[in-house]
Write an enzyme that holds these catalytic residues in place. Structure first.
Site, PDB file in Angstrom:
ATOM      1  N   ASP A 282       0.695  -1.056   0.031  1.00  0.00           N
ATOM      2  CA  ASP A 282      -0.055  -0.152  -0.009  1.00  0.00           C
ATOM      3  C   ASP A 282       0.813   1.140   0.033  1.00  0.00           C
ATOM      4  O   ASP A 282       1.980   1.205   0.638  1.00  0.00           O
ATOM      5  CB  ASP A 282      -0.911   0.030   1.235  1.00  0.00           C
ATOM      6  CG  ASP A 282      -2.246   0.609   1.076  1.00  0.00           C
ATOM      7  OD1 ASP A 282      -2.545   1.073  -0.026  1.00  0.00           O
ATOM      8  OD2 ASP A 282      -2.331   1.389   2.027  1.00  0.00           O
ATOM      9  N   GLU A 329       0.893  -0.398  -5.286  1.00  0.00           N
ATOM     10  CA  GLU A 329      -0.195   0.367  -5.052  1.00  0.00           C
ATOM     11  C   GLU A 329      -0.085   1.896  -5.489  1.00  0.00           C
ATOM     12  O   GLU A 329       0.571   2.581  -4.671  1.00  0.00           O
ATOM     13  CB  GLU A 329      -1.018   0.142  -3.810  1.00  0.00           C
ATOM     14  CG  GLU A 329      -2.258   1.051  -3.637  1.00  0.00           C
ATOM     15  CD  GLU A 329      -2.308   2.551  -3.303  1.00  0.00           C
ATOM     16  OE1 GLU A 329      -2.198   3.383  -4.341  1.00  0.00           O
ATOM     17  OE2 GLU A 329      -1.742   2.940  -2.299  1.00  0.00           O
ATOM     18  N   ASP A 378     -11.570   0.048  -0.635  1.00  0.00           N
ATOM     19  CA  ASP A 378     -11.796   1.390  -0.243  1.00  0.00           C
ATOM     20  C   ASP A 378     -12.857   2.015  -0.781  1.00  0.00           C
ATOM     21  O   ASP A 378     -13.410   3.211  -0.489  1.00  0.00           O
ATOM     22  CB  ASP A 378     -10.611   2.319  -0.017  1.00  0.00           C
ATOM     23  CG  ASP A 378      -9.558   1.959   0.948  1.00  0.00           C
ATOM     24  OD1 ASP A 378     -10.067   1.723   2.111  1.00  0.00           O
ATOM     25  OD2 ASP A 378      -8.453   2.193   0.992  1.00  0.00           O
TER      26      ASP A 378
END
Length: 480
Positions: A282, A329, A378
């Site tokens: 991430d 990401e 998300d």
């Protein structure tokens, strides 16, 4: 070979005990993945849940949360006698209730367990001992952050002078839970791999201040003489937020890390590479430049971009860790250097249909070395995203899909099929989108602490298995 997969947290699996776990339904789901031709199961972090039950604010980047222990597996091992169902049909996880319910069974299993060589080998690992002591200290101090423990407990990690003799039973219990988790998870991973399924894990770039990672490695972070952060992580103000995002994670002392040949990162990634076949990291841009916020600033407005030693780090990682597979990401507004860093190591980036699709330019940025999603954990589910678009956008989208040969009766299936036919080497579809679920099934709304975050789960596999043939057809047509 192009591949397809499904995104679903382990916690979201059906269960007789209120939360998905490492038991039979894990294997059942893998069987369904194989039936429809999927090759990837992407999960969320398995680490001990922290603030707001978020798997991204964990107490450890190696340990797993005890909630995932399968009670049925404990029965098979003869460690518990019988169980009763708990919140079996619920479509939400009540973490506190489930934790209390399962605790009695874990203690029963602990008292019936006989330590063997396999356990002793696992228990002798440095990280296991440190995590067990960390968690015991936290529980002794009402789960307060380690800065607020008695000084001798805070300092144990440095001088080991605090006498742990009276805590041996509690420490052994925490080690036992981690042993069960490791054994059960590796059984799941082995079964997945034997059936042609790769597990994609998820690793936040930063660790939380209230974690054993920081407590046990304080020299690796920008901390003051009382071990409090001097600078913290986040992102600056942008279109979405006039004050930016102040995450609060302590920043790495990259200069010190370089002197230690990045051993903290090597150790962290090497262990996670045992647990997963590939790892999504991430906030990949933080390896290029990161936003450095003074801890005194209540927002993310004050700060500066600082360069990180990304190339030096990844050179060492790929040299030291065999067969390391990383997904970057790389979402958001990035400077070109981030993409150069990603491409230098041939790392797949990410593409999210909700962010990129436009019926007037539907094939923009259609590239191979990417993992394409309809949405991530998300995002709102595709159903609610599409319904929130303008009427003209929805109309143009339907016309484009129809003239392009996508003739399923539902626009959601047509969008999924369109993404499946992209050049992306990997396409991952959240379970909520496969099931055409609405906003009530959203996994997380970033920047909020609402009680629905991280709680969505399936009551059973029935609706999913009704969709298997159609999803399988999409995979076959797209030659994934």
């Amino acid at each position: 070979m192009k591949k397809a997969g499904i995104l679903m947290a382990v916690s979201s699996l059906p269960s007789f005990y209120g939360i998905g776990d490492f038991g039979e339904n894990c294997l059942h789901f893998i069987d369904d993945l194989k039936k429809c031709g999927c090759h990837i199961w992407q999960i969320l972090p398995l680490n001990p849940l922290g603030y707001g039950n978020s798997p991204y604010q964990a107490y450890s980047s190696k340990a797993m949360d005890e909630l995932y222990i399968s009670l049925d597996e404990l029965k098979k091992m003869g460690l518990i006698e019988k169980t009763k169902k708990f919140n079996a049909s619920k479509k939400r996880v009540n973490y506190d209730e489930v934790r209390r319910f399962k605790s009695a069974y874990y203690h029963e299993a602990y008292h019936n367990f006989k330590k063997d060589e396999s356990y002793q080998t696992f228990a002798s690992q440095k990280w296991v001992i440190e995590y067990a002591v960390f968690l015991v200290f936290k529980k002794m101090n009402d789960m307060k952050i380690w800065h607020e423990w008695p000084q001798e407990q805070q300092n144990w990690i440095k001088d080991h002078s605090y006498d742990l003799t009276s805590l041996k039973e509690k420490i052994d219990y925490e080690i036992f839970l981690q042993y069960l988790l490791y054994q059960q998870w590796m059984k799941v991973k082995t079964y997945a791999n034997e059936n042609g399924i790769e597990i994609m894990g998820d690793l936040p770039i930063y660790v939380g201040i209230d974690s054993v990672d920081v407590w046990a490695n304080q020299n690796y972070f920008l901390l003051d003489d009382k071990s409090h952060p001097t600078f913290i992580a986040g992102v600056p103000p942008d279109y979405f937020s006039v004050t930016g995002q102040r995450w609060g994670n302590p920043l790495y002392d990259w200069d010190y890390m370089k002197k230690q040949n990045f051993d903290f990162w090597c150790d962290r990634l090497a262990y996670n590479a045992q647990l997963f076949d590939m790892i999504r990291i991430d906030h990949f841009r933080g390896f290029d430049t990161y936003w450095k916020i003074p801890v005194s600033c209540p927002t993310a407005v004050e700060g500066e971009w600082v360069e990180a030693p990304g190339y030096e780090l990844f050179d060492v990682l790929f040299q030291k860790i065999d067969n390391l597979k990383i997904v970057a990401e790389d979402l958001g507004n990035l400077r070109p250097e981030v993409l150069k860093l990603r491409d230098h190591y041939h790392l797949p980036g990410m593409k999210v249909l909700q962010f990129t699709f436009n019926p007037q330019t539907p094939y923009a940025n259609d590239v191979e070395n990417v993992v394409a999603y309809t949405g991530t954990h998300d995002n709102q589910p595709l159903v609610s995203w599409f319904s929130s678009q303008s009427s003209s956008f929805r109309r143009r989208t339907k016309v484009f899909l129809d003239t392009s040969g996508y003739h399923y009766e539902n626009v959601i299936d047509n969008l999924i099929a369109f993404l499946m036919n992209s050049k992306a080497n990997m396409v991952i579809i959240p379970m909520q989108d496969i099931l055409h679920l609405n906003a009530k099934s959203r996994m997380n709304t970033p920047g909020t602490l609402i009680d629905t975050n991280w709680t969505w789960k399936l009551a059973d596999f029935k609706d999913f298995e009704k969709k298997l043939d159609r999803f399988s057809e999409m995979i076959q047509i797209s030659q994934r």
